[in-house]
Structure formats: structure tokens, C-alpha cells
Write a protein that holds these residues in place. Sequence first.
Motif, PDB file in Angstrom:
ATOM      1  N   ASP A 149      -0.059   7.924  -2.046  1.00 22.76           N
ATOM      2  CA  ASP A 149      -0.233   6.624  -2.716  1.00 22.76           C
ATOM      3  C   ASP A 149       1.042   6.187  -3.450  1.00 22.76           C
ATOM      4  O   ASP A 149       1.340   5.002  -3.534  1.00 22.76           O
ATOM      5  CB  ASP A 149      -1.397   6.685  -3.727  1.00 22.76           C
ATOM      6  CG  ASP A 149      -2.756   6.854  -3.043  1.00 22.76           C
ATOM      7  OD1 ASP A 149      -2.827   6.630  -1.819  1.00 22.76           O
ATOM      8  OD2 ASP A 149      -3.729   7.211  -3.730  1.00 22.76           O
ATOM      9  N   ARG A 183      -4.739   0.683  -7.440  1.00 20.74           N
ATOM     10  CA  ARG A 183      -3.415   1.303  -7.541  1.00 20.74           C
ATOM     11  C   ARG A 183      -2.326   0.263  -7.791  1.00 20.74           C
ATOM     12  O   ARG A 183      -1.275   0.571  -8.329  1.00 20.74           O
ATOM     13  CB  ARG A 183      -3.061   2.035  -6.228  1.00 20.74           C
ATOM     14  CG  ARG A 183      -4.057   3.085  -5.768  1.00 20.74           C
ATOM     15  CD  ARG A 183      -4.052   4.280  -6.705  1.00 20.74           C
ATOM     16  NE  ARG A 183      -4.867   5.395  -6.202  1.00 20.74           N
ATOM     17  CZ  ARG A 183      -6.184   5.427  -6.201  1.00 20.74           C
ATOM     18  NH1 ARG A 183      -6.871   4.421  -6.670  1.00 20.74           N
ATOM     19  NH2 ARG A 183      -6.816   6.489  -5.760  1.00 20.74           N
ATOM     20  N   ASP A 184      -2.583  -0.970  -7.334  1.00 23.63           N
ATOM     21  CA  ASP A 184      -1.527  -1.993  -7.340  1.00 23.63           C
ATOM     22  C   ASP A 184      -2.025  -3.303  -7.936  1.00 23.63           C
ATOM     23  O   ASP A 184      -1.497  -4.363  -7.624  1.00 23.63           O
ATOM     24  CB  ASP A 184      -1.079  -2.255  -5.894  1.00 23.63           C
ATOM     25  CG  ASP A 184      -2.221  -2.822  -5.050  1.00 23.63           C
ATOM     26  OD1 ASP A 184      -3.397  -2.550  -5.383  1.00 23.63           O
ATOM     27  OD2 ASP A 184      -1.946  -3.550  -4.092  1.00 23.63           O
ATOM     28  N   ARG A 225      -3.429  -3.818   3.747  1.00 25.00           N
ATOM     29  CA  ARG A 225      -3.317  -4.261   2.355  1.00 25.00           C
ATOM     30  C   ARG A 225      -3.446  -5.779   2.256  1.00 25.00           C
ATOM     31  O   ARG A 225      -4.098  -6.302   1.369  1.00 25.00           O
ATOM     32  CB  ARG A 225      -1.971  -3.831   1.742  1.00 25.00           C
ATOM     33  CG  ARG A 225      -1.724  -2.354   1.760  1.00 25.00           C
ATOM     34  CD  ARG A 225      -0.788  -1.942   0.652  1.00 25.00           C
ATOM     35  NE  ARG A 225      -1.421  -2.063  -0.642  1.00 25.00           N
ATOM     36  CZ  ARG A 225      -2.280  -1.163  -1.138  1.00 25.00           C
ATOM     37  NH1 ARG A 225      -2.590  -0.095  -0.468  1.00 25.00           N
ATOM     38  NH2 ARG A 225      -2.812  -1.352  -2.319  1.00 25.00           N
ATOM     39  N   ARG A 274       4.203   5.355  -0.568  1.00 21.91           N
ATOM     40  CA  ARG A 274       4.141   4.414   0.556  1.00 21.91           C
ATOM     41  C   ARG A 274       5.080   3.240   0.273  1.00 21.91           C
ATOM     42  O   ARG A 274       5.382   2.929  -0.897  1.00 21.91           O
ATOM     43  CB  ARG A 274       2.705   3.937   0.783  1.00 21.91           C
ATOM     44  CG  ARG A 274       2.170   3.125  -0.351  1.00 21.91           C
ATOM     45  CD  ARG A 274       0.790   2.559  -0.048  1.00 21.91           C
ATOM     46  NE  ARG A 274       0.307   1.892  -1.219  1.00 21.91           N
ATOM     47  CZ  ARG A 274      -0.844   2.148  -1.817  1.00 21.91           C
ATOM     48  NH1 ARG A 274      -1.661   3.055  -1.348  1.00 21.91           N
ATOM     49  NH2 ARG A 274      -1.191   1.483  -2.895  1.00 21.91           N
ATOM     50  N   ARG A 330     -11.668   2.272   1.350  1.00 27.11           N
ATOM     51  CA  ARG A 330     -12.535   3.324   1.893  1.00 27.11           C
ATOM     52  C   ARG A 330     -13.363   2.777   3.061  1.00 27.11           C
ATOM     53  O   ARG A 330     -13.552   3.449   4.076  1.00 27.11           O
ATOM     54  CB  ARG A 330     -13.471   3.856   0.795  1.00 27.11           C
ATOM     55  CG  ARG A 330     -12.753   4.729  -0.210  1.00 27.11           C
ATOM     56  CD  ARG A 330     -13.610   5.029  -1.439  1.00 27.11           C
ATOM     57  NE  ARG A 330     -12.865   5.869  -2.348  1.00 27.11           N
ATOM     58  CZ  ARG A 330     -12.886   7.208  -2.328  1.00 27.11           C
ATOM     59  NH1 ARG A 330     -13.657   7.853  -1.480  1.00 27.11           N
ATOM     60  NH2 ARG A 330     -12.158   7.891  -3.189  1.00 27.11           N
ATOM     61  N   ARG A 361      -2.885  13.224  -1.969  1.00 31.34           N
ATOM     62  CA  ARG A 361      -3.247  11.806  -2.009  1.00 31.34           C
ATOM     63  C   ARG A 361      -2.324  11.058  -2.982  1.00 31.34           C
ATOM     64  O   ARG A 361      -1.865   9.963  -2.698  1.00 31.34           O
ATOM     65  CB  ARG A 361      -4.711  11.673  -2.422  1.00 31.34           C
ATOM     66  CG  ARG A 361      -5.263  10.296  -2.190  1.00 31.34           C
ATOM     67  CD  ARG A 361      -6.703  10.379  -1.734  1.00 31.34           C
ATOM     68  NE  ARG A 361      -7.628  10.716  -2.807  1.00 31.34           N
ATOM     69  CZ  ARG A 361      -8.316   9.820  -3.484  1.00 31.34           C
ATOM     70  NH1 ARG A 361      -8.149   8.531  -3.245  1.00 31.34           N
ATOM     71  NH2 ARG A 361      -9.179  10.182  -4.399  1.00 31.34           N
TER      72      ARG A 361
HETATM   73  O1   DC Z   1      -9.685   4.528  -6.088  1.00 31.52           O
HETATM   74  P1   DC Z   1     -10.130   5.277  -4.797  1.00 31.52           P
HETATM   75  O2   DC Z   1      -9.978   6.757  -4.920  1.00 31.52           O
HETATM   76  O3   DC Z   1     -11.515   4.864  -4.403  1.00 31.52           O
HETATM   77  O4   DC Z   1      -9.126   4.754  -3.640  1.00 31.52           O
HETATM   78  C1   DC Z   1      -9.116   5.288  -2.348  1.00 31.52           C
HETATM   79  C2   DC Z   1      -7.728   5.078  -1.740  1.00 31.52           C
HETATM   80  O5   DC Z   1      -7.522   3.692  -1.487  1.00 31.52           O
HETATM   81  C3   DC Z   1      -6.553   5.517  -2.626  1.00 31.52           C
HETATM   82  O6   DC Z   1      -6.155   6.839  -2.399  1.00 31.52           O
HETATM   83  C4   DC Z   1      -5.453   4.557  -2.271  1.00 31.52           C
HETATM   84  C5   DC Z   1      -6.173   3.337  -1.771  1.00 31.52           C
HETATM   85  N1   DC Z   1      -6.132   2.219  -2.711  1.00 31.52           N
HETATM   86  C6   DC Z   1      -5.027   1.424  -2.704  1.00 31.52           C
HETATM   87  O7   DC Z   1      -4.085   1.693  -1.958  1.00 31.52           O
HETATM   88  N2   DC Z   1      -4.962   0.321  -3.496  1.00 31.52           N
HETATM   89  C7   DC Z   1      -5.967   0.029  -4.320  1.00 31.52           C
HETATM   90  N3   DC Z   1      -5.901  -1.077  -5.070  1.00 31.52           N
HETATM   91  C8   DC Z   1      -7.126   0.854  -4.370  1.00 31.52           C
HETATM   92  C9   DC Z   1      -7.165   1.969  -3.572  1.00 31.52           C
END
Ligand code: DC
Length: 335
Positions: free
Chosen positions: A296, A242-243, A221, A299, A152, A292
Motif C-alpha cells: 500500500d 489510504r488516500d 482506483r 504503489r 475488497r 500489505r
Molecule cells: O481498509 P481495508 O483493509 O479494508 O482496505 C483493503 C485494501 O484496499 C488496502 O490494503 C488497500 C486498499 N485501499 C486503498 O488502496 N485505498 C483506500 N482508500 C482504501 C483501501
Amino acid sequence: MKAIRGATTLAADEPSEMRGKVRELLERIVSANKLRVGDIICIMFSSTADIRCMYPAKAAREAGFSACPLYSSSEPEIDGSLDLCVRVMVLADIDRAPKPVYLHGARVLRRDVAQIINIALDGPAGSGKSTVAKMVAKKFDILYLDTGAMYRAAALKCVKEGVDYAEGSQVERVVGNIDLKVEYRDGRQLTLLDGADVSDQIRTPQISMLASYVSAYPFVRKKMVELQRRIASEVSCILDGRDIGTNVLPDCPFKFYLTASPEVRARRRYEEERAKGSSVTFEDTLKELNERDAQDRNRAVAPLKCADDAVVVDTSEMTAEEVADTICRKIQESI
Ligand code: DC
């Protein structure tokens, strides 16, 4: 000979608690370290100054650990110590590496000796990750690292610099020089961008979408993952994202993946936004969340995905407390 460490906390300063918890702690040490009766040379306990009900050595003798010398001492009052905590050191005649056992949140009583633990908590937006991660962090007295906040902040930096998000080279130039720090004040994570606290500014629906967008760039990333891995190697923490289980910490021993139906997740986000005074509609929130999710999940680099060895928890019908309890129980069962 090896020294096996362990600790547990008591729910109350009462003999029945002491008996139950000491028995549990010793039995867990025996099974985790595959000890046979004759292996134990001696057992030494210390208990925090707030414990007066009974010496742990007595509880150990009553639990059947009477074939070896037992010893208990009481610790002085130490600032910042856990409440009602019993520590143990079991000397055992074994050659293999000792496996420490820390139960009921007693894991990090001694930061200098406790090994670093990392917990990976992944899942889509609105699955309850951040609420649950905060609860688990509190329970184990470890840090909560909100990795989404880092993406963010990268998105906010792009907004401030007025870059065209579709232009990878522009995003790379801006994020390549980003001054991003994560600090903790009173247990709360602060996200600092160019030295300024942007923790609240990054919580808007616009930044949510942009964060998802810029997080798909491999160089973004790479930069964030380096910072996440460095923090995770230095302190015990629960990381939500997410990962985390698939890419950031693939060898992490504790992996959880939270799910919930899109409607339930959108409802949670919608209520959060309304509570902040926003006039968004439920339909828009659901639409944004689905977009979203798709971004996510689809990708090319480190998409949102459940690690093969993660424990999946469907939170649709659960309260955050129930989810946090489930996670804490699973962790305690396996340490
Ligand atoms: O968890 P969040 O909603 O605050 O995350 C915002 C965006 O950041 C989410 O849509 C995808 C990305 N994100 C990511 O790609 N890998 C992560 N480890 C955390 C978030």
C-alpha cells in the motif's frame, strides 16, 4: 445584514447545562464571525420539546447578551429530531459570509440547511480506522463510508471471474464493468456486488491481500475514487481509507491519520480473526500485515501516505473511544 445559524445539544435538561452551553454557543458564534458588540441585531432561539428547564434567551441574557432583543420558542415534537437541542439564529449587521457554529453533535439537526461535512480518516491496516470511523459517524449522525470495502469488492469480483491479477488488462475488463453499490441499512454499510450483499465475504485475509494488490492499478482506483467523490459530495460522511486526505478529497477540512506499531496492529487483526473462529497464527498475521503495508505504501498511484495537513493520532496506547473523542473534539474546536 446576515443570519448566522448555530446549534448545540445539552447533556441534561438542567439550568446549569443550558447556561454553559448557550454561553459557549454564542461566544463561538461571536469569535467565528468576528462580531463586535454593536453588530448583533437580535438573537432567536428554539429548543426541542424535551427541554423544559429554562429558556435559552434567559441563559443568553445572563451570559451578557442583553444589549439586543432576545427571543425563544419551543419546537413541537418531531420524529427523528435530536435530543436536548438548542438552535439559534443570530441576525448581525455584517457583509461577510456568515459562519454557522454547530456544537456537541448538533451539526446535522436540519439536513436541509446543514452544509455537507466530510472527514478523511487514513492509515494502515489495523490502525483502528473502521472502529473509530463508526463511532465518529454515530456521534455526528453522518454516514461512514468504508472505502476499503470497495477495493475488497473489486478483488472479490476478480476471484469470481477467475482473472489473473498480474494481468492488468484482465483486471481492467472485469473491474471496468463492475456493478458495485454501497447501501445503508440500519446505519450499517452494505457492499453490493452484482446486486448481492458481499459485506461478509470480503472480510477474509485472502481478500485483504488481493484488495491491496488490485488497488494498485490506476484504472481500479479511478473507478472507486469517482464513486467515493460522488457519495462525499452528496452526504456528510467520514471516509476511511489510504488516500482520502491526499487524493480523494485533498481539500477536505478535517483530515486525520491513524498510526500504531505493526505489532499492535497485527495483534488487533489477529484477535479479530480468532474471534471469528479462524486458526491463523500471530506470526502469519504480522507477516501479512507487513506485506500489505509495503504494498500500500509503495504503489505508484495514490499510495498510503499521511497528508501534510492531517492530524496524526498514534493509537498504539489508546482505546477506540479515546481516539474517537480526540477526533470529535478537534472537529468541534474548528467548526
Ligand atoms: O481498509 P481495508 O483493509 O479494508 O482496505 C483493503 C485494501 O484496499 C488496502 O490494503 C488497500 C486498499 N485501499 C486503498 O488502496 N485505498 C483506500 N482508500 C482504501 C483501501
